[in-house]
Design an enzyme around this catalytic site. Structure first.
Site, short mmCIF file in Angstrom:
data_model
loop_
_atom_site.label_atom_id
_atom_site.label_comp_id
_atom_site.label_asym_id
_atom_site.label_seq_id
_atom_site.Cartn_x
_atom_site.Cartn_y
_atom_site.Cartn_z
N CYS A 60 -14.34 -9.88 -7.28
CA CYS A 60 -14.89 -9.50 -5.97
C CYS A 60 -16.22 -8.77 -6.08
O CYS A 60 -16.94 -8.64 -5.09
CB CYS A 60 -13.88 -8.63 -5.22
SG CYS A 60 -12.32 -9.47 -4.95
N HIS A 67 -17.02 -4.15 0.53
CA HIS A 67 -16.17 -5.31 0.24
C HIS A 67 -15.04 -5.33 1.27
O HIS A 67 -14.47 -4.28 1.60
CB HIS A 67 -15.62 -5.18 -1.18
CG HIS A 67 -14.63 -6.24 -1.54
ND1 HIS A 67 -14.83 -7.57 -1.22
CD2 HIS A 67 -13.42 -6.18 -2.17
CE1 HIS A 67 -13.80 -8.27 -1.64
NE2 HIS A 67 -12.93 -7.45 -2.21
N ASN A 94 -10.22 -11.49 2.74
CA ASN A 94 -10.90 -11.11 1.50
C ASN A 94 -11.48 -12.38 0.87
O ASN A 94 -10.74 -13.21 0.35
CB ASN A 94 -9.90 -10.43 0.57
CG ASN A 94 -10.54 -9.99 -0.74
OD1 ASN A 94 -11.69 -10.34 -1.04
ND2 ASN A 94 -9.80 -9.24 -1.54
N1 COA Z 1 4.49 -10.07 5.30
C1 COA Z 1 5.54 -9.28 5.47
N2 COA Z 1 5.99 -8.42 4.54
C2 COA Z 1 5.31 -8.38 3.38
C3 COA Z 1 4.19 -9.20 3.14
C4 COA Z 1 3.80 -10.07 4.16
N3 COA Z 1 2.74 -10.90 4.03
N4 COA Z 1 3.72 -8.95 1.90
C5 COA Z 1 4.52 -7.99 1.38
N5 COA Z 1 5.47 -7.65 2.26
C6 COA Z 1 6.53 -6.66 2.13
C7 COA Z 1 6.84 -6.35 0.70
O1 COA Z 1 7.72 -7.31 0.17
C8 COA Z 1 7.47 -4.97 0.82
O2 COA Z 1 8.80 -5.15 1.20
P1 COA Z 1 9.97 -4.21 0.60
O3 COA Z 1 9.60 -2.83 1.02
O4 COA Z 1 11.19 -4.75 1.27
O5 COA Z 1 9.91 -4.43 -0.87
C9 COA Z 1 6.73 -4.33 2.00
O6 COA Z 1 6.10 -5.42 2.68
C10 COA Z 1 5.69 -3.31 1.60
O7 COA Z 1 4.93 -3.82 0.54
P2 COA Z 1 3.76 -2.98 -0.08
O8 COA Z 1 3.17 -3.78 -1.18
O9 COA Z 1 4.21 -1.59 -0.39
O10 COA Z 1 2.74 -2.88 1.15
P3 COA Z 1 1.36 -2.17 1.22
O11 COA Z 1 1.35 -1.24 2.38
O12 COA Z 1 0.90 -1.64 -0.10
O13 COA Z 1 0.41 -3.37 1.63
C11 COA Z 1 -1.23 -4.77 0.59
C12 COA Z 1 0.25 -4.45 0.74
C13 COA Z 1 -1.37 -5.90 -0.42
C14 COA Z 1 -1.74 -5.22 1.93
C15 COA Z 1 -2.01 -3.52 0.14
O14 COA Z 1 -1.35 -2.90 -0.94
C16 COA Z 1 -3.41 -3.84 -0.26
O15 COA Z 1 -4.21 -4.33 0.51
N6 COA Z 1 -3.77 -3.50 -1.52
C17 COA Z 1 -5.08 -3.76 -2.02
C18 COA Z 1 -5.18 -5.19 -2.38
C19 COA Z 1 -6.58 -5.59 -2.64
O16 COA Z 1 -7.49 -5.02 -2.10
N7 COA Z 1 -6.72 -6.60 -3.47
C20 COA Z 1 -7.94 -7.18 -3.76
C21 COA Z 1 -8.83 -6.23 -4.45
S1 COA Z 1 -10.35 -6.96 -4.56
#
Ligand code: COA
Length: 322
Positions: free
Chosen positions: A113, A249, A279
């Site tokens: 990214c 970003h 993204n």
């Molecule tokens: N729809 C519904 N539920 C979902 C889901 C989706 N698309 N994706 C994950 N979940 C669920 C998970 O399974 C988890 O369930 P559980 O509690 O029963 O295990 C729950 O949602 C919470 O997951 P979690 O990973 O803790 O959520 P979060 O608040 O951290 O959000 C992201 C997840 C990926 C959105 C967030 O962590 C994020 O954006 N991180 C940065 C990623 C990023 O920037 N990546 C690229 C970098 S360049």
């Protein structure tokens, strides 16, 4: 002193749009979950036969038009991408050929990214060294081709696109400071485990998918981006109060909001496209910059901080006057 300056921008987004409601039909997710956790509402997705260079050619044409330059003026092509058309030739040479840019250095940079920020930084150095006069810098990704559309953890986050800039020497700033960095100890937190010299046989299988520990990535991203934003400002002797725009970003609205808070910037001074683009990895920053410029919010002479963070981890920021 010679500075390098962006004098033209362009972007290309594939025609096909996938909304969160479309994704609800494919995986166990909801529009509400995606919007509240990420800020994404829709993303553009390439067609099966569309390539990264197809998008780059369109965004480059638009940037050249905007800058008032022709392919004959361009003397260097740099593209940040992790999803090139083929292993080789590199995507910049494909763009060069398709646009009719005369023989010149043309290469790609692989920094996930942060690809555009890395590429722009390299362009800045070549221009300051007097070795380039008109650089076509692009960040582009066909990242949806790497996705497993059955994995709700990742498929809801990403989209495709390309953003290009024309960078030239200038007596007036221009780019004021660049900060790049990387730390390979975090590779397992965000990676794609299939490549040319590793796991090639797994291409096209379930193993070929983006693997991400989202909340860990989130924490390191916020901490690192805050640090490098300050480093870019300090290097140029500029305070955060002087900033007109943050062009971050576009990975997650919550990361963007955390960054704005650290910089004491109201969200009105932040260009946000994550709702429309998702993204788009290396394409995210140049497309957001183009959106802000073309809709008239970003004006000539204003002070802009761009920043990115991605797999590796890699990161970077560029402080510049438009
Ligand atoms: N729809 C519904 N539920 C979902 C889901 C989706 N698309 N994706 C994950 N979940 C669920 C998970 O399974 C988890 O369930 P559980 O509690 O029963 O295990 C729950 O949602 C919470 O997951 P979690 O990973 O803790 O959520 P979060 O608040 O951290 O959000 C992201 C997840 C990926 C959105 C967030 O962590 C994020 O954006 N991180 C940065 C990623 C990023 O920037 N990546 C690229 C970098 S360049």
């Amino acid at each position: 002193m010679t500075y390098s300056r962006i004098v033209g921008m362009g972007r290309y987004l594939p025609e096909r749009v996938m909304t969160n409601f479309d994704l609800e039909k494919i995986v166990d997710t909801t529009d509400e979950w995606i919007r509240t956790r990420t800020g994404v509402e829709r993303r553009h997705v390439v067609e099966e036969d569309q390539t990264t260079s197809d998008m780059c050619v369109e965004s480059a044409k638009s940037a050249m038009d905007d800058a008032g330059v022709t392919p004959a003026d361009v003397d260097m092509v740099i593209t940040g991408t992790t999803s090139p058309d083929v292993v080789f030739p590199n995507v910049s040479t494909i763009i060069q050929h398709r646009l009719g840019i005369p023989a010149c250095p043309a290469f790609s940079l692989e920094a996930a990214c942060s690809g555009f920020i890395y590429a722009l930084t390299v362009a800045d150095k070549f221009i300051k060294a007097g070795e380039a006069k008109c650089v076509l810098v692009t960040g582009a990704e066909c990242i949806t081709k790497l996705l497993d559309w059955g994995d709700r953890n990742t498929c809801v986050l990403f989209g495709d696109g390309a953003g290009s800039a024309i960078v030239v020497p200038s007596a007036e700033p221009g780019i004021l400071s660049c900060e790049l960095g990387a730390d390979g100890q975090y590779r397992e937190l965000l990676h794609y485990p299939v490549g040319v010299s590793k796991n090639l046989a797994a291409a096209g299988t379930d193993e070929a998918n983006i693997i991400m520990q989202g909340n860990e990535v989130f924490k390191v991203a916020v901490k690192t981006l805050g640090r490098i934003a300050q480093a870019a400002l300090d290097k140029a002797g500029v305070t955060k109060e002087e900033l007109d725009w943050l062009v971050p970003h576009q990975a997650n609205i919550r990361i963007i909001q955390a960054m704005a808070k650290r910089l004491n910037m109201p969200m009105e001074k932040v260009i946000v496209t994550v709702q429309d683009h998702g993204n788009t990895s290396a394409a995210s920053v140049p497309m957001a910059l183009d959106v802000g410029r073309r809709d008239g919010r970003i004006k000539e002479g204003q002070l802009i901080l761009m920043e990115a963070f991605g797999g590796g981890f890699t990161w970077g920021s560029v402080l510049m006057r438009m």
